[in-house]
Design a protein around this motif. Structure first.
Motif, mmCIF file in Angstrom:
data_model
loop_
_atom_site.group_PDB
_atom_site.id
_atom_site.type_symbol
_atom_site.label_atom_id
_atom_site.label_comp_id
_atom_site.label_asym_id
_atom_site.label_seq_id
_atom_site.Cartn_x
_atom_site.Cartn_y
_atom_site.Cartn_z
ATOM 1 N N LYS A 131 0.820 -1.213 0.000
ATOM 2 C CA LYS A 131 0.000 0.000 0.000
ATOM 3 C C LYS A 131 0.859 1.270 0.000
ATOM 4 O O LYS A 131 0.544 2.229 -0.672
ATOM 5 C CB LYS A 131 -0.888 0.019 1.248
ATOM 6 N N ALA A 132 1.949 1.212 0.775
ATOM 7 C CA ALA A 132 2.804 2.395 0.869
ATOM 8 C C ALA A 132 3.337 2.767 -0.512
ATOM 9 O O ALA A 132 3.351 3.942 -0.897
ATOM 10 C CB ALA A 132 3.947 2.125 1.841
ATOM 11 N N GLN A 133 3.719 1.717 -1.256
ATOM 12 C CA GLN A 133 4.265 1.974 -2.592
ATOM 13 C C GLN A 133 3.200 2.570 -3.504
ATOM 14 O O GLN A 133 3.461 3.500 -4.269
ATOM 15 C CB GLN A 133 4.795 0.649 -3.172
ATOM 16 N N VAL A 134 1.992 2.020 -3.411
ATOM 17 C CA VAL A 134 0.894 2.522 -4.226
ATOM 18 C C VAL A 134 0.620 3.983 -3.893
ATOM 19 O O VAL A 134 0.512 4.830 -4.788
ATOM 20 C CB VAL A 134 -0.382 1.673 -4.001
ATOM 21 N N ASP A 139 -1.406 0.284 -13.332
ATOM 22 C CA ASP A 139 -2.329 -0.590 -14.045
ATOM 23 C C ASP A 139 -1.718 -1.982 -14.217
ATOM 24 O O ASP A 139 -2.411 -2.991 -14.085
ATOM 25 C CB ASP A 139 -2.666 0.013 -15.415
ATOM 26 N N LYS A 140 -0.418 -2.012 -14.486
ATOM 27 C CA LYS A 140 0.266 -3.293 -14.637
ATOM 28 C C LYS A 140 0.303 -4.059 -13.320
ATOM 29 O O LYS A 140 0.392 -5.280 -13.303
ATOM 30 C CB LYS A 140 1.686 -3.084 -15.159
ATOM 31 N N MET A 141 0.225 -3.321 -12.218
ATOM 32 C CA MET A 141 0.171 -3.975 -10.916
ATOM 33 C C MET A 141 -1.254 -4.409 -10.582
ATOM 34 O O MET A 141 -1.516 -4.952 -9.503
ATOM 35 C CB MET A 141 0.661 -3.007 -9.822
ATOM 36 N N GLY A 142 -2.180 -4.133 -11.505
ATOM 37 C CA GLY A 142 -3.568 -4.525 -11.282
ATOM 38 C C GLY A 142 -4.364 -3.487 -10.517
ATOM 39 O O GLY A 142 -5.403 -3.783 -9.949
ATOM 40 N N ILE A 143 -3.858 -2.253 -10.548
ATOM 41 C CA ILE A 143 -4.528 -1.213 -9.774
ATOM 42 C C ILE A 143 -5.116 -0.154 -10.686
ATOM 43 O O ILE A 143 -4.465 0.334 -11.608
ATOM 44 C CB ILE A 143 -3.543 -0.589 -8.762
#
Length: 454
Positions: free
Chosen positions: A406-409, A436-440
């Motif tokens: 989460k911190a990275q996001v 987006d590539k991380m699925g977010i």
RNA sequence: GGCCACGUGGCGGAAUGGUUACGCAGAGGACUGCAAAUCCUUGUAUACCGGUUCGAUUCCGGUCGUGGCCUCCA
């Protein structure tokens, strides 16, 4: 408006009239416990959960008795235990725990009773003795068999004719059977198989007798609804009728309700072909209510095609509904009342697809912040066992469940917003692509940026 | 072979003797730096052939097709 159910016995939709409105009784055939439950096993659990809830709504919570048995002695269990070199008791205990996890996950209420076959051997023996006494059963080579030809109504549930059954018989018939369609009430156990003492030597019960014995003990000789999957109509339910009605001379169950089958991505679900989906394996990617909604969006008697596409559609729908509910404070919505529109749909042979379309309509009519409309929408959904989670928890489930950093996001989002402030949109879009590539997926709402896992 | 259930738009899926829901996807629009989310608008269907009827997707008959059961599979 009164409840109507499609009754397999009469092949028609008929009005439901309980024997005793202060004790409405339903028996549903539960799992044989040797492996994880698949979505085909989950269907009756959900279908009859809906019916259980409805009966409770109509007759009062305390006036409905729902029995769902557990078959914990069976050839398949013995085979599975041998194959895995596992103790039979350990295997059944473990599988029962899995099953309970699964039923909880899909939001099924606990049945009033959940009797196990192995805990009712004396009742079964007693019933078998009664059948022998009345000359409906006979002993042959250590087996006790039900004499199907003695029961003139044998075949009445499945619409089968005894002589045709015998003519069409496609299995090798043991020579100790007097008639091909006779079935086992008790059979001898081999050395390493589970066995109980009986008047006919050490052995174990046939499959059907447990349901006759346990339903009689918990619901009486006659009760209202007997349910299960379509495949149980013959021989299982047919044989239950034969056993119970011959033993007691009374009508066994008044209404027979059977759910249809499940296919997987258009193909027949087959364990041997590996074409099946367990409930357990869905837990990583979908919340239980997604399974439930996908399951009840097809009417229970129709064949159900289980697809990822349908699951995703259900998830999308629930996400939308929960997002709306999130705007209310906890406890702000009143869910005390039953909704009459949903009630009417369910009373008509559990028309859940129609009930869902009503939910969509109610949702559409909801206005932002209108407590009364939202309360009505929520109580309507609750009748189907939907929207029972806390919205905030529902909406962040995937974030919590998927090991997202989460911190990275948050850091990336902050960087992107800084770029946006500086009108450096190329960089902002690069960061969004990275996420987006991380699925977010990002949602810029007002001055804030929300994110969610796809 | 016997018994049972069933064939609705791209998908899911209701209902009905006469204007055919609802959801998803698709298309167009609003919003947005662009998106996403949301909202608005919107096209598309009753397996086939007969019969009854003023009129059938709905009732009846047949054909074709699908699924299930026919001894222990929910």
């Amino acid at each position: 408006m009164s409840l109507k159910l499609y009754d397999t016995f009469t092949n028609s939709k008929i009005k439901f009239d309980p024997i005793d409105p202060t004790n409405v009784r339903m028996y549903v055939c539960g799992p044989t416990v040797y492996d994880y439950a698949h979505v085909g096993n989950a269907r009756p659990v959900i279908v009859f959960d809906i019916l259980f809830r409805l009966l409770q709504n109509i007759y009062g919570t305390k006036n409905v008795t729902y029995v769902r048995n557990i078959t914990d002695v069976d050839d398949k269990i013995i085979d599975a235990a041998n194959k895995a070199s596992e103790d039979i008791g350990m295997l059944t205990e473990k599988t029962i725990n899995y099953f309970h996890d699964d039923t909880k996950y899909i939001g099924a209420l606990k049945p009033t009773f959940e009797p196990r076959a192995t805990e009712h051997i004396p009742e079964m023996i007693e019933l078998i003795e009664k059948l022998i006494e009345k000359d409906f059963a006979y002993v042959a080579e250590g087996n006790v068999l039900f004499s199907s030809s003695k029961f003139s109504e044998y075949g009445k549930l499945s619409g089968k004719d005894l002589s045709e059954m015998i003519a069409g018989s496609r299995v090798n018939v043991e020579n100790y059977k007097r008639t091909e369609s006779d079935f086992v009430l008790w059979k001898p156990s081999k050395e390493d198989e589970p066995s109980w003492n009986s008047p006919w030597g050490n052995g174990r019960p046939g499959w059907h007798i447990e349901c006759s014995a346990m339903s009689e003990k918990l619901l009486g000789e006659s009760f209202d609804i007997h349910g299960g999957g379509q495949d149980l109509i013959f021989p299982h339910h047919e044989n239950e009728i034969a056993q119970s009605e011959c033993a007691n001379g009374k009508k066994f169950a008044n209404y027979w309700v059977h759910n249809g089958f499940v296919t997987v991505e258009g193909n027949k679900m087959s364990k041997s072909d590996g074409n099946f989906v367990t409930v357990n394996e869905l837990k990583d990617n979908f919340q239980g209510e997604v399974i439930r909604l996908a399951m009840i969006s097809t009417h229970y008697r129709q064949p159900l095609n289980w697809t990822i596409a349908n699951l995703e559609e259900s998830k999308k729908t629930l996400d939308k509904w929960y997002s709306y509910l999130e705007s209310f404070n906890e406890g702000e919505l009143d869910v005390a009342d039953n909704d009459s529109d949903i009630m009417e749909a369910l009373l008509d042979d559990l028309n859940t697809p129609k009930a869902i379309s009503i939910l969509h309509q109610k949702f559409k009519n909801c206005e932002s912040g209108n407590i009364s409309l939202a309360s009505n929408f929520l109580s309507a959904a609750n009748m189907l066992g939907l929207l029972s989670e806390k919205p905030a928890e529902w909406l962040t489930w995937k974030q919590e469940n998927m090991n997202i950093n989460k911190a990275q996001v948050e850091l990336l989002i902050a960087q992107r917003n800084e770029a946006r402030m500086n009108k450096n949109f190329n960089k902002a879009d690069e960061i969004r692509d990275e996420l987006d590539k991380m699925g977010i997926t990002l949602e810029d709402k007002g001055g804030e940026t929300d994110w969610k896992v796809k």
